[in-house]
Scaffold this motif. Structure first.
Motif, mmCIF file in Angstrom:
data_model
loop_
_atom_site.group_PDB
_atom_site.id
_atom_site.type_symbol
_atom_site.label_atom_id
_atom_site.label_comp_id
_atom_site.label_asym_id
_atom_site.label_seq_id
_atom_site.Cartn_x
_atom_site.Cartn_y
_atom_site.Cartn_z
ATOM 1 N N VAL A 333 42.077 33.202 29.882
ATOM 2 C CA VAL A 333 42.560 34.076 30.941
ATOM 3 C C VAL A 333 41.421 33.856 31.909
ATOM 4 O O VAL A 333 40.078 34.229 31.721
ATOM 5 N N ILE A 334 41.809 33.417 33.363
ATOM 6 C CA ILE A 334 40.794 33.535 34.496
ATOM 7 C C ILE A 334 40.857 34.497 35.616
ATOM 8 O O ILE A 334 42.270 34.634 36.048
ATOM 9 N N VAL A 335 40.104 35.309 35.838
ATOM 10 C CA VAL A 335 39.877 36.536 36.801
ATOM 11 C C VAL A 335 39.128 36.225 37.888
ATOM 12 O O VAL A 335 37.948 35.888 37.588
ATOM 13 N N TRP A 336 39.675 36.225 39.203
ATOM 14 C CA TRP A 336 38.729 36.177 40.219
ATOM 15 C C TRP A 336 38.648 37.622 40.511
ATOM 16 O O TRP A 336 39.343 38.229 41.196
ATOM 17 N N HIS A 337 37.211 38.080 40.534
ATOM 18 C CA HIS A 337 37.031 39.354 41.070
ATOM 19 C C HIS A 337 36.659 39.492 42.556
ATOM 20 O O HIS A 337 36.927 40.411 43.183
ATOM 21 N N THR A 338 36.009 38.563 43.133
ATOM 22 C CA THR A 338 35.759 38.270 44.659
ATOM 23 C C THR A 338 36.025 36.801 44.978
ATOM 24 O O THR A 338 36.574 36.003 43.975
ATOM 25 N N LYS A 347 39.809 33.495 23.743
ATOM 26 C CA LYS A 347 40.335 34.103 22.350
ATOM 27 C C LYS A 347 40.117 32.842 21.453
ATOM 28 O O LYS A 347 40.375 32.082 21.393
ATOM 29 N N VAL A 348 38.946 33.403 20.575
ATOM 30 C CA VAL A 348 38.921 32.421 19.295
ATOM 31 C C VAL A 348 39.140 33.173 18.022
ATOM 32 O O VAL A 348 38.713 34.237 17.673
#
Length: 371
Positions: A333-338, A347-348
């Motif tokens: 999951v990739i999240v852009w905060h700014t 997750k492993v």
């Protein structure tokens, strides 16, 4: 008006392999030769030449590690004086660019504060150099004037209420237990996802003589069990089954945490080492942006090392599993905060592993004769 121009550029797409440091350990301890040096060793090394003819704590543990490490075993040794500081040798190795999976500190500790300092050093190395490692420490074996009950009380006091998730501690019951376990963990014939408890890996090799207490009582299995409960890592035997094996590689982590055994920490660290260069390559690269195509491409790239870790093999009708389960959709999951700050969640998932097996046997007293 213009003149024609042609250029050909090589594009670095970051598809190469990441150098693996797993199974390469740094041994630090009192030595008889080359004090203050860093000495690479492998199975061809003559330890009398490299570490000195005289017996030493360091040489004893390295010898045991070599015996258990398999044909691809290699390590780095850092001899220090009897009153030398392991922290100085560890820092010197970092400054000289040596990346290792674990630091094996052979001089026995006597207090929790020493183990806590080792954990702090491992965290500091990650903060400063971006290198992940864990520490294998030891405590002394039983003294001649002690009973087993007294020794157990003495040992349990060392780890009581201590949280040091990157430290594994081994009591030197046989004199070279630490080296034996270090070699077992470094054996290339076994996956880093395997517990040192794994019986199929074979019995340990070269373990020292069975210790006895003041009354001449040989090491009881109950003492091993209590030491394991106190989060020490100890050898074990199975009645009527030949050979000496090992128990869990216990980390000094808190109850209910994720990293109570060494194989889970090793898997997490390996994944982190594989992903870190991929993150570095994307610094300032606008190809990673918040468009759907870019996000999907980045997730696929971050998933690649996990797919490699999950790769299994089938041979002679048996499946030899990979290190982890195959990554699935949603595991990255990739999240852009700014506009400039991005965070990646990965997750492993380790595979299940049997450590407590029970067979239930029932009699069938039915009459199968036809009437």
């Amino acid at each position: 008006m213009a003149l024609g121009k042609v250029s050909v550029n090589n594009l670095n797409l970051g598809q190469g392999a990441v150098t693996e440091i797993e199974r390469y350990f740094l041994f630090i301890g009192p030595g008889a030769k080359s004090v203050g040096s860093l000495i690479p060793l492998n199975t061809d090394s003559d330890l009398d030449v490299m570490l000195g003819v005289q017996p030493s704590d360091l040489k004893t543990q390295v010898t045991a590690a070599m015996a258990n490490g398999g044909d691809r075993w290699a390590c780095l040794a850092a001899p220090i004086n009897a009153d030398g500081e392991w922290a100085d040798a560890l820092e010197m190795a970092q400054q000289q660019g040596f990346s290792v999976e674990a630091a094996v500190i052979t001089k026995p500790v006597t207090a929790a504060a020493e183990l806590s300092a080792m954990h702090d050093a491992a965290i500091a190395i990650n903060n400063t150099y971006g290198r992940r490692l864990f520490v294998m420490a030891s405590t002394a074996g039983i003294a001649a004037e002690l009973l087993w009950s007294e020794y157990l009380t003495e040992q349990k006091a060392i780890t009581k209420d201590l949280a040091a998730p990157r430290v594994l501690v081994v009591p030197q019951l046989h004199g070279n237990d630490l080296g034996v376990l270090a070699g077992r963990l470094a054996n290339a014939a076994v996956s880093i996802a395997d517990t040192p408890m794994r019986v199929a890996s074979g019995a340990v090799l070269g373990l020292g003589p069975v210790p006895k207490d003041e009354e001449g009582v040989p090491l009881p299995s109950a003492i091993r069990s209590e030491l394991d409960k106190a989060r020490f890592s100890v050898s074990q035997t199975y009645p009527d089954y030949p050979g000496v094996f090992w128990g869990d590689g216990n980390m000094l982590d808190a109850p209910a945490s994720d990293f109570q055994v060494v194989e889970y920490l090793r898997l997490s660290d390996k994944a982190a080492r594989q992903v870190r260069p991929l993150l570095i390559q994307r610094v300032g690269d606008r190809r990673l942006n918040n468009t759907p195509n870019s996000m999907a491409a980045a997730a696929s790239a971050f998933k690649k090392p996990l797919r490699v870790m999950a790769k299994s093999a089938k041979f002679a009708g048996q499946v030899f599993p990979g290190e982890i389960e195959s990554p699935k959709d949603g595991d990255i999951v990739i999240v852009w905060h700014t506009k400039t700050k991005v965070e990646v969640y990965i997750k492993v998932k380790p595979l299940n592993c049997p450590k407590d097996l029970t067979a239930n046997i029932a009699l069938d007293l039915s009459n199968d004769d036809s009437e």
